[in-house]
Scaffold this motif. Structure first.
Motif, short mmCIF file in Angstrom:
data_model
loop_
_atom_site.label_atom_id
_atom_site.label_comp_id
_atom_site.label_asym_id
_atom_site.label_seq_id
_atom_site.Cartn_x
_atom_site.Cartn_y
_atom_site.Cartn_z
N SER A 188 0.93 -1.16 0.00
CA SER A 188 -0.13 0.03 0.17
C SER A 188 0.85 1.20 -0.07
CB SER A 188 -0.90 0.00 1.23
OG SER A 188 -1.76 -1.12 1.08
N MET A 189 0.12 2.30 -0.49
CA MET A 189 0.64 3.90 -0.33
C MET A 189 0.78 4.35 1.24
SD MET A 189 2.17 4.11 -3.35
CE MET A 189 2.14 5.93 -3.80
N PRO A 190 1.46 5.10 1.46
CA PRO A 190 1.60 5.95 2.78
C PRO A 190 0.23 6.71 2.90
CG PRO A 190 3.10 6.72 1.47
CD PRO A 190 2.68 5.59 0.59
N LEU A 191 -0.31 6.54 3.94
CA LEU A 191 -1.64 7.86 4.14
C LEU A 191 -0.93 9.04 4.52
CD1 LEU A 191 -4.12 5.67 5.95
CD2 LEU A 191 -4.18 6.58 3.72
N VAL A 192 -0.99 10.05 3.59
CA VAL A 192 -0.49 11.55 4.00
C VAL A 192 -1.08 12.22 3.02
CG1 VAL A 192 1.97 10.59 4.87
CG2 VAL A 192 1.50 10.91 2.21
N GLY A 193 -1.13 13.39 3.34
CA GLY A 193 -1.62 14.61 2.51
C GLY A 193 -3.03 14.25 1.94
N ARG A 194 -3.28 14.13 0.82
CA ARG A 194 -4.64 14.16 0.38
C ARG A 194 -5.15 12.51 0.34
NH1 ARG A 194 -4.44 17.68 -5.43
NH2 ARG A 194 -3.64 19.68 -4.53
N SER A 195 -4.41 11.75 0.27
CA SER A 195 -5.08 10.40 0.57
C SER A 195 -5.45 10.45 2.27
CB SER A 195 -3.84 9.24 0.39
OG SER A 195 -2.79 9.51 1.29
N LEU A 196 -4.77 10.98 3.11
CA LEU A 196 -5.20 10.87 4.38
C LEU A 196 -6.24 11.81 4.48
CD1 LEU A 196 -4.60 10.16 7.33
CD2 LEU A 196 -3.32 12.48 7.51
N ALA A 197 -6.64 12.64 3.95
CA ALA A 197 -7.85 13.53 4.00
C ALA A 197 -8.89 12.75 3.41
CB ALA A 197 -7.80 14.98 3.26
N ILE A 198 -8.79 11.97 2.49
CA ILE A 198 -9.99 11.21 1.98
C ILE A 198 -10.29 10.18 2.82
CG2 ILE A 198 -10.59 9.49 0.18
CD1 ILE A 198 -8.91 11.04 -1.76
N PHE A 199 -9.16 9.39 3.40
CA PHE A 199 -9.38 8.36 4.44
C PHE A 199 -9.85 8.82 5.87
CE2 PHE A 199 -8.11 5.44 7.84
CZ PHE A 199 -8.27 4.31 7.20
N THR A 200 -9.82 10.12 6.31
CA THR A 200 -10.19 10.61 7.46
C THR A 200 -11.91 10.87 7.32
OG1 THR A 200 -8.35 11.46 8.07
CG2 THR A 200 -10.10 12.25 9.10
N VAL A 201 -12.05 11.68 6.00
CA VAL A 201 -13.22 12.06 5.77
C VAL A 201 -14.44 10.82 5.87
CG1 VAL A 201 -14.92 13.10 4.04
CG2 VAL A 201 -12.80 14.35 4.85
N SER A 202 -13.88 9.80 5.12
CA SER A 202 -14.75 8.50 4.85
C SER A 202 -15.08 8.02 6.37
CB SER A 202 -13.88 7.57 4.16
OG SER A 202 -13.62 7.90 2.89
N ILE A 203 -14.11 7.95 7.26
CA ILE A 203 -14.40 7.34 8.65
C ILE A 203 -15.52 8.11 9.26
CG2 ILE A 203 -13.36 6.84 10.83
CD1 ILE A 203 -10.78 5.65 9.46
N VAL A 204 -14.99 9.58 9.23
CA VAL A 204 -16.04 10.42 10.05
C VAL A 204 -17.28 10.23 9.40
CG1 VAL A 204 -16.54 12.87 10.60
CG2 VAL A 204 -14.22 11.94 10.76
N MET A 205 -17.66 10.59 8.01
CA MET A 205 -19.05 10.63 7.71
C MET A 205 -19.61 9.02 7.75
SD MET A 205 -19.16 13.59 6.84
CE MET A 205 -21.01 13.41 6.26
N MET A 206 -18.94 7.97 7.80
CA MET A 206 -19.45 6.72 7.98
C MET A 206 -20.00 6.30 9.33
SD MET A 206 -16.75 4.10 5.73
CE MET A 206 -17.13 2.84 6.50
N VAL A 207 -19.32 6.98 10.49
CA VAL A 207 -19.63 6.86 11.63
C VAL A 207 -20.89 7.61 11.96
CG1 VAL A 207 -18.86 7.21 14.10
CG2 VAL A 207 -17.30 6.11 12.48
#
Length: 379
Positions: free
Chosen positions: A4-23
């Motif tokens: 996998s690629m490191p979760l940094v910058g824009r990829s981290l933003a997508i990952f975080t927003v996805s978790i928050v909105m799902m919860v």
């Protein structure tokens, strides 16, 4: 399998927003299910559709989270493995497909909930038009994405020079359809936000209550804010560094769908707050346990001192002395209907013309109390 690629910058933003909105979506829909199944006891089609929208959104969020770990949000130069780049494109494609249906199912659920408040034929026609338009534009854009490349796998295989031949639609055509889809979506969302205010305006309630109820029902249109914000970023579909440039489109698509689900569920939670304040048993629970038995139902819902005092007949008839011994309280009770709420609704009917009718053609039961003076002749 490629790492996998490191979760940094824009990829981290997508990952975080996805978790928050799902919860947040999962919490609000769970509360909605609790209200509809336990408190109101009237789980309708709009509730079923919102649960389906949540399921689609969870799959969408999962695709975005996995895709961000596989490289969505990274530049082409960050990829050292071609298979990983193709996999990131695949997750992006799947996410867009799921976004379309999760979003439209949530809109249809909100529109069905608002149909319970409509009396005028024009208002019902508008809501049905919104439902039809939302489904048509989602189906249209879904087919465009599905048939964008021929074969379909060429969308992510075109990054591989050794892949077989294939063709894709012009980026200009894709952009035009994306702008059309977003514009029609904004119209649908704003309609779902403005129509509740019109519906509530003529109801028999004070101004403050009208504003409160209208504002709550209009929450379903809050997703349009995300669509408007996303508009300036749509041109990045044509960018050569696709996965890096379109991260804003991915983020605001997730936020749009999540806000629609959250807002559409919040408008059904009014009975929950009353249940928490009153500590009362659910409306339908007593009716189902009692069957056709005679049950008394108070005409008030908040246990304030003023309301408690109203149980004293002298509160209503100060001319009668409660201690005179001449006071008689006559209580008339009628059976409580099991059909308290509309089967297809998501909140209590606010319009008196749409109140449900109990079985055997009888209106929902109420308790009526009256006082009168009984004259006792002295012997």
């Amino acid at each position: 399998m490629a790492s996998s690629m490191p979760l940094v910058g824009r990829s981290l933003a997508i990952f975080t927003v996805s978790i928050v909105m799902m919860v947040l979506s999962f919490i609000t829909v769970s509360l909605r299910v609790f209200v509809r199944m336990y408190i109101v006891r009237a789980f309708g089609w709009d509730d079923t559709l919102m649960v389906a929208a949540l399921a689609l959104f969870i799959v969408l969020g999962t695709c975005c989270m996995i895709g961000s770990k596989d490289g969505i949000g990274h530049t082409e130069t960050d990829f050292k493995n071609l298979e990983l780049y193709k996999r990131a494109l695949l997750w992006w494609w799947l996410g867009q497909m799921l976004y379309l249906w999760a979003s439209v199912v949530a809109k249809v659920s909100i529109a069905l909930a608002l149909l319970r408040l409509t009396v005028k034929k024009l208002h019902r026609m508008i809501l049905y038009a919104v439902i039809g338009l939302a489904i048509i534009i989602a189906l249209m854009f879904w087919l465009v994405l599905l048939l964008d490349c021929h074969p379909i796998s060429y969308f992510w295989d075109q990054a591989d020079p050794s892949a077989g031949s294939g063709t894709c639609l012009s980026v200009k055509i894709l952009l035009d359809i994306a702008y059309l889809y977003s514009s029609l979506t904004i119209i649908c969302d704003f309609t779902l936000g403005i129509l509740p205010i019109i519906l509530v305006w003529n109801l028999q309630m004070n101004q403050r209550t009208k504003v409160a109820v209208g504002s709550i029902l209009s929450l379903g249109a809050i997703a349009s804010v995300a669509v408007v914000i996303r508009l300036p970023f749509l041109h990045y579909y044509a960018d050569s560094d696709f996965l890096y440039s379109t991260y804003q489109i991915a983020i605001w698509s997730i936020i749009e769908t999540g806000l629609g689900i959250i807002a559409g569920s919040l408008i059904t939670l009014r009975p929950l707050f009353r249940w928490l304040l009153d500590g009362s048993i659910s409306y339908g629970r007593n009716a189902r346990k009692q069957g056709r038995k005679t049950v008394s139902y108070p005409l008030y819902s908040f246990k304030s001192n003023r309301v408690k005092e109203s149980d004293d007949p002298s509160y209503w008839r100060p001319d009668i002395d409660a201690g005179s011994g001449k006071l008689v309280i006559n209580t008339v009770s009628s059976p409580r209907s099991n059909n308290f709420a509309d089967d297809n609704g998501s909140q209590e009917a606010l319009n008196p013309e749409l109140r449900p009718v109990a079985s055997y053609g009888q209106p929902p039961g109420v308790t009526v109390k009256k006082t009168f003076v009984q004259v006792v002749e002295e012997r």
